[in-house]
Design a protein around this motif. Structure first.
Motif, PDB file in Angstrom:
ATOM      1  N   GLY A  49       0.804  -1.215  -0.006  1.00 59.18           N
ATOM      2  CA  GLY A  49      -0.043  -0.023   0.110  1.00 59.18           C
ATOM      3  C   GLY A  49       0.989   1.285   0.020  1.00 59.18           C
ATOM      4  O   GLY A  49       0.442   2.170   0.679  1.00 59.18           O
ATOM      5  N   ILE A  50       1.826   1.286  -0.945  1.00 59.11           N
ATOM      6  CA  ILE A  50       2.783   2.468  -0.948  1.00 59.11           C
ATOM      7  C   ILE A  50       2.872   2.764  -2.223  1.00 59.11           C
ATOM      8  O   ILE A  50       2.552   2.005  -3.144  1.00 59.11           O
ATOM      9  N   ALA A  51       3.353   4.196  -2.549  1.00 58.91           N
ATOM     10  CA  ALA A  51       3.384   4.507  -3.914  1.00 58.91           C
ATOM     11  C   ALA A  51       4.740   3.949  -4.673  1.00 58.91           C
ATOM     12  O   ALA A  51       5.677   3.702  -4.191  1.00 58.91           O
ATOM     13  N   LEU A  52       4.513   3.929  -6.126  1.00 62.32           N
ATOM     14  CA  LEU A  52       5.713   3.687  -6.829  1.00 62.32           C
ATOM     15  C   LEU A  52       5.936   4.878  -8.084  1.00 62.32           C
ATOM     16  O   LEU A  52       4.983   5.061  -8.848  1.00 62.32           O
ATOM     17  N   ALA A  53       7.274   5.086  -8.391  1.00 54.12           N
ATOM     18  CA  ALA A  53       7.593   6.068  -9.270  1.00 54.12           C
ATOM     19  C   ALA A  53       8.437   5.073 -10.212  1.00 54.12           C
ATOM     20  O   ALA A  53       9.408   4.811  -9.719  1.00 54.12           O
ATOM     21  N   VAL A  54       8.224   5.381 -11.483  1.00 52.41           N
ATOM     22  CA  VAL A  54       9.165   4.552 -12.569  1.00 52.41           C
ATOM     23  C   VAL A  54      10.131   5.378 -12.696  1.00 52.41           C
ATOM     24  O   VAL A  54      10.167   6.471 -12.549  1.00 52.41           O
ATOM     25  N   GLY A  55      11.264   4.724 -13.459  1.00 52.77           N
ATOM     26  CA  GLY A  55      12.311   5.411 -13.818  1.00 52.77           C
ATOM     27  C   GLY A  55      11.924   6.066 -15.249  1.00 52.77           C
ATOM     28  O   GLY A  55      10.833   6.061 -15.597  1.00 52.77           O
ATOM     29  N   SER A  56      12.938   6.812 -15.704  1.00 47.67           N
ATOM     30  CA  SER A  56      13.024   7.671 -17.085  1.00 47.67           C
ATOM     31  C   SER A  56      12.144   6.819 -18.162  1.00 47.67           C
ATOM     32  O   SER A  56      12.768   5.681 -18.316  1.00 47.67           O
ATOM     33  N   GLN A  57      11.378   7.436 -18.737  1.00 47.95           N
ATOM     34  CA  GLN A  57      10.526   6.583 -19.543  1.00 47.95           C
ATOM     35  C   GLN A  57      10.979   7.273 -21.085  1.00 47.95           C
ATOM     36  O   GLN A  57      10.330   6.855 -22.368  1.00 47.95           O
ATOM     37  N   ARG A  58      12.224   7.722 -21.153  1.00 50.76           N
ATOM     38  CA  ARG A  58      12.625   8.532 -22.189  1.00 50.76           C
ATOM     39  C   ARG A  58      13.058   7.461 -23.356  1.00 50.76           C
ATOM     40  O   ARG A  58      12.607   7.561 -24.396  1.00 50.76           O
ATOM     41  N   ILE A  59      13.689   6.358 -22.996  1.00 45.67           N
ATOM     42  CA  ILE A  59      13.840   5.331 -24.049  1.00 45.67           C
ATOM     43  C   ILE A  59      12.594   4.757 -24.664  1.00 45.67           C
ATOM     44  O   ILE A  59      12.550   4.485 -25.806  1.00 45.67           O
ATOM     45  N   ALA A  60      11.466   4.523 -23.845  1.00 45.42           N
ATOM     46  CA  ALA A  60      10.435   3.756 -23.944  1.00 45.42           C
ATOM     47  C   ALA A  60       9.835   5.042 -25.322  1.00 45.42           C
ATOM     48  O   ALA A  60       8.963   4.614 -26.123  1.00 45.42           O
ATOM     49  N   LEU A  61       9.749   6.310 -24.911  1.00 46.71           N
ATOM     50  CA  LEU A  61       9.081   7.245 -25.645  1.00 46.71           C
ATOM     51  C   LEU A  61      10.028   7.368 -27.285  1.00 46.71           C
ATOM     52  O   LEU A  61       9.245   7.456 -28.103  1.00 46.71           O
ATOM     53  N   ASP A  62      11.286   7.304 -27.021  1.00 45.53           N
ATOM     54  CA  ASP A  62      12.108   7.720 -28.175  1.00 45.53           C
ATOM     55  C   ASP A  62      12.239   6.348 -28.946  1.00 45.53           C
ATOM     56  O   ASP A  62      12.624   6.465 -30.349  1.00 45.53           O
ATOM     57  N   THR A  63      12.225   5.183 -28.390  1.00 47.21           N
ATOM     58  CA  THR A  63      12.586   4.053 -28.989  1.00 47.21           C
ATOM     59  C   THR A  63      11.478   2.834 -29.249  1.00 47.21           C
ATOM     60  O   THR A  63      11.657   1.888 -30.054  1.00 47.21           O
ATOM     61  N   GLY A  64      10.458   3.085 -28.471  1.00 50.09           N
ATOM     62  CA  GLY A  64       9.334   2.115 -28.493  1.00 50.09           C
ATOM     63  C   GLY A  64       9.734   0.743 -27.507  1.00 50.09           C
ATOM     64  O   GLY A  64       8.774  -0.130 -27.239  1.00 50.09           O
ATOM     65  N   ALA A  65      11.128   0.683 -27.061  1.00 57.57           N
ATOM     66  CA  ALA A  65      11.463  -0.389 -26.239  1.00 57.57           C
ATOM     67  C   ALA A  65      10.899  -0.039 -24.703  1.00 57.57           C
ATOM     68  O   ALA A  65      11.805   0.705 -23.977  1.00 57.57           O
ATOM     69  N   ASP A  66       9.845  -0.573 -24.393  1.00 52.86           N
ATOM     70  CA  ASP A  66       9.213  -0.160 -23.311  1.00 52.86           C
ATOM     71  C   ASP A  66       9.839  -0.656 -21.981  1.00 52.86           C
ATOM     72  O   ASP A  66       9.816   0.010 -20.828  1.00 52.86           O
ATOM     73  N   HIS A  67      10.496  -2.107 -22.030  1.00 56.48           N
ATOM     74  CA  HIS A  67      11.291  -2.624 -20.886  1.00 56.48           C
ATOM     75  C   HIS A  67      10.322  -2.593 -19.475  1.00 56.48           C
ATOM     76  O   HIS A  67      10.606  -2.188 -18.586  1.00 56.48           O
ATOM     77  N   GLY A  68       9.096  -2.862 -19.604  1.00 54.92           N
ATOM     78  CA  GLY A  68       8.212  -3.334 -18.665  1.00 54.92           C
ATOM     79  C   GLY A  68       7.408  -2.105 -18.349  1.00 54.92           C
ATOM     80  O   GLY A  68       6.541  -2.046 -17.406  1.00 54.92           O
ATOM     81  N   LEU A  69       7.640  -0.881 -18.946  1.00 56.83           N
ATOM     82  CA  LEU A  69       6.758   0.363 -18.568  1.00 56.83           C
ATOM     83  C   LEU A  69       5.591   0.480 -19.416  1.00 56.83           C
ATOM     84  O   LEU A  69       5.459   1.026 -20.305  1.00 56.83           O
ATOM     85  N   THR A  70       4.732  -0.540 -18.899  1.00 59.71           N
ATOM     86  CA  THR A  70       3.365  -0.653 -19.775  1.00 59.71           C
ATOM     87  C   THR A  70       2.106  -0.611 -18.826  1.00 59.71           C
ATOM     88  O   THR A  70       2.573  -0.534 -17.524  1.00 59.71           O
ATOM     89  N   ARG A  71       0.984  -0.847 -19.131  1.00 61.00           N
ATOM     90  CA  ARG A  71      -0.163  -0.698 -18.459  1.00 61.00           C
ATOM     91  C   ARG A  71      -0.130  -2.111 -17.447  1.00 61.00           C
ATOM     92  O   ARG A  71      -1.151  -2.097 -16.720  1.00 61.00           O
ATOM     93  N   GLN A  72       0.753  -2.961 -17.934  1.00 63.23           N
ATOM     94  CA  GLN A  72       0.675  -4.065 -17.276  1.00 63.23           C
ATOM     95  C   GLN A  72       0.948  -3.614 -15.537  1.00 63.23           C
ATOM     96  O   GLN A  72       0.844  -4.255 -14.429  1.00 63.23           O
ATOM     97  N   LEU A  73       1.985  -2.593 -15.335  1.00 66.33           N
ATOM     98  CA  LEU A  73       2.330  -2.182 -14.117  1.00 66.33           C
ATOM     99  C   LEU A  73       0.999  -1.661 -13.309  1.00 66.33           C
ATOM    100  O   LEU A  73       0.887  -1.776 -12.285  1.00 66.33           O
ATOM    101  N   ARG A  74      -0.019  -1.089 -14.006  1.00 64.01           N
ATOM    102  CA  ARG A  74      -1.323  -0.707 -13.459  1.00 64.01           C
ATOM    103  C   ARG A  74      -2.139  -2.024 -13.096  1.00 64.01           C
ATOM    104  O   ARG A  74      -2.717  -2.176 -12.035  1.00 64.01           O
ATOM    105  N   GLN A  75      -2.220  -3.010 -13.832  1.00 64.60           N
ATOM    106  CA  GLN A  75      -2.753  -4.195 -13.485  1.00 64.60           C
ATOM    107  C   GLN A  75      -2.196  -4.863 -12.330  1.00 64.60           C
ATOM    108  O   GLN A  75      -2.908  -5.326 -11.383  1.00 64.60           O
ATOM    109  N   LEU A  76      -0.894  -4.806 -12.106  1.00 58.71           N
ATOM    110  CA  LEU A  76      -0.111  -5.578 -10.972  1.00 58.71           C
ATOM    111  C   LEU A  76      -0.430  -4.654  -9.767  1.00 58.71           C
ATOM    112  O   LEU A  76      -0.522  -5.098  -8.558  1.00 58.71           O
ATOM    113  N   ALA A  77      -0.603  -3.249  -9.990  1.00 60.68           N
ATOM    114  CA  ALA A  77      -0.837  -2.248  -8.817  1.00 60.68           C
ATOM    115  C   ALA A  77      -1.912  -1.335  -9.159  1.00 60.68           C
ATOM    116  O   ALA A  77      -1.915  -0.122  -9.300  1.00 60.68           O
ATOM    117  N   PRO A  78      -3.074  -2.025  -8.925  1.00 60.98           N
ATOM    118  CA  PRO A  78      -4.261  -1.233  -9.305  1.00 60.98           C
ATOM    119  C   PRO A  78      -4.722   0.130  -8.350  1.00 60.98           C
ATOM    120  O   PRO A  78      -5.530   0.771  -8.755  1.00 60.98           O
TER     121      PRO A  78
END
Length: 349
Positions: free
Chosen positions: A91-120
């Motif tokens: 029951g604590i908060a989570l901040a992800v690391g920089s999403q620049r690589i995902a935004l620039d290259t499309g390589a999401d490395h786990g930075l997807t909506r699956q995180l929200r499914q795991l932590a709704p």
């Protein structure tokens, strides 16, 4: 920068941060100099102490944020999954690391909506660097970062020192504040301004809040030094010498909290930068923080699995509860008023 270059850099960052001898700041956080006045008659039941908090309208069981720590390395997929699963259980908060690589290259490395499914149910924070706002990023990239993980807020991380000493870093920061202000007006989720280990001073915090930022993460000096990290990965002795000189640069975390709180009494503050345990967390709250963040301290556990992360933070949260108990504080509001001992001067005896 190519996708492979991004990945290589993030892998190097991760390897260096995992070895505290290579990444630790030469600055003392300032927490060790503080002592709570011990209460020998707390008149409380430990189990009744209330550590609950709220962030972006979501309830937290404890005032803890797993701070940004990963963003590009392939193993980040596993790390992000472990952190999300653990944060939901705790029951604590989570901040992800920089999403620049995902935004620039499309390589999401786990930075997807699956995180929200795991932590709704927890606050989830997206993230990219402030320098990108004057290098082509705008509302579109911010919205994509938020939507990518169904985030509650977007962190804009401020890392001018790291960029200045990093080979190929972003050195043109003209117009960043104006870009943040323009984004704050149009983005439908709150903005968080976060340093990465050199601290935010009171005047900058005030300017950021006036520009529309909702939360300040002071991220002071005393934990990971990104100048030291960049010195470790410098391509030549000259660049290493420039970076290494700044391993002791920054505003100590304790001092940053106090100064920002004094200048911005109504602000929502996150304290990070060298938070080692629940006692440091308690001291940060006493100095004026609403939440505390930790990143490097939990990285080893994050590589193992969610249960290791859960156990790590259960210890930290229980330490915080004991600190409340032994200061006679029934809740976090009481802890924020707990007496501190004056600095001891033997010559006064």
């Amino acid at each position: 920068m190519s996708k492979d270059s991004f990945a290589d850099r993030k892998n190097e960052h991760l390897d260096i941060v995992l070895d505290p001898r290579r990444a630790c700041s030469a600055v003392d956080t300032g927490f060790a100099a503080l002592r709570f006045e011990h209460c020998a008659l707390p008149e409380l039941r430990l189990e009744d102490i209330d550590t609950r908090s709220v962030l972006f309208g979501r309830d937290l069981a404890a005032p803890v944020l797993i701070s940004s720590m990963t963003g590009g390395a392939a193993r980040a997929t596993q790390i992000n999954r472990h952190l999300a699963e653990a944060a939901e259980v705790l029951g604590i908060a989570l901040a992800v690391g920089s999403q620049r690589i995902a935004l620039d290259t499309g390589a999401d490395h786990g930075l997807t909506r699956q995180l929200r499914q795991l932590a709704p149910s927890i606050p989830l924070l997206a993230n990219f660097g402030a320098a990108q706002l004057v290098a082509g990023y705008g509302l579109d990239e911010a919205q994509r970062a938020v939507e990518m993980i169904d985030a509650d807020a977007l962190i804009i991380h401020l890392n001018p020192l790291q960029e200045a000493v990093q080979a190929g870093g972003d050195r043109d920061w003209r117009g960043v504040l104006s870009a943040i202000e323009a984004l704050a007006v149009r983005l439908p989720v709150p903005l968080v301004a976060k340093e990465v280990g050199a601290g935010i001073c009171a005047s900058v915090a005030r300017r950021l809040l006036d520009a529309g930022v909702s939360v300040i993460d002071v991220a002071g000096a005393g934990g990971t030094s990104w100048a030291a990290v960049e010195a470790e990965r410098a391509p030549d002795p000259r660049q290493r010498a420039i970076a290494q000189a700044f391993a002791g640069w920054g505003i100590p975390s304790a001092q940053a909290i106090v100064r920002v709180r004094q200048a911005c009494p109504g602000a929502h503050l996150i304290a990070s930068g060298g938070i080692r345990d629940g006692i440091d967390a308690a001291k940060a709250i006493r100095l004026g923080a609403d939440l505390v963040g930790q990143a490097a301290g939990v990285l080893d556990a994050a590589l193992i699995g969610p249960q290791a992360v859960i156990e790590h933070f259960q210890i930290m949260i229980e330490q915080l509860r004991v600190a409340c108990f032994c200061t006679g504080s029934a809740d976090l509001a009481s802890l924020a008023r707990a007496p501190l001992l004056p600095v001891f001067d033997p010559s006064s005896l």
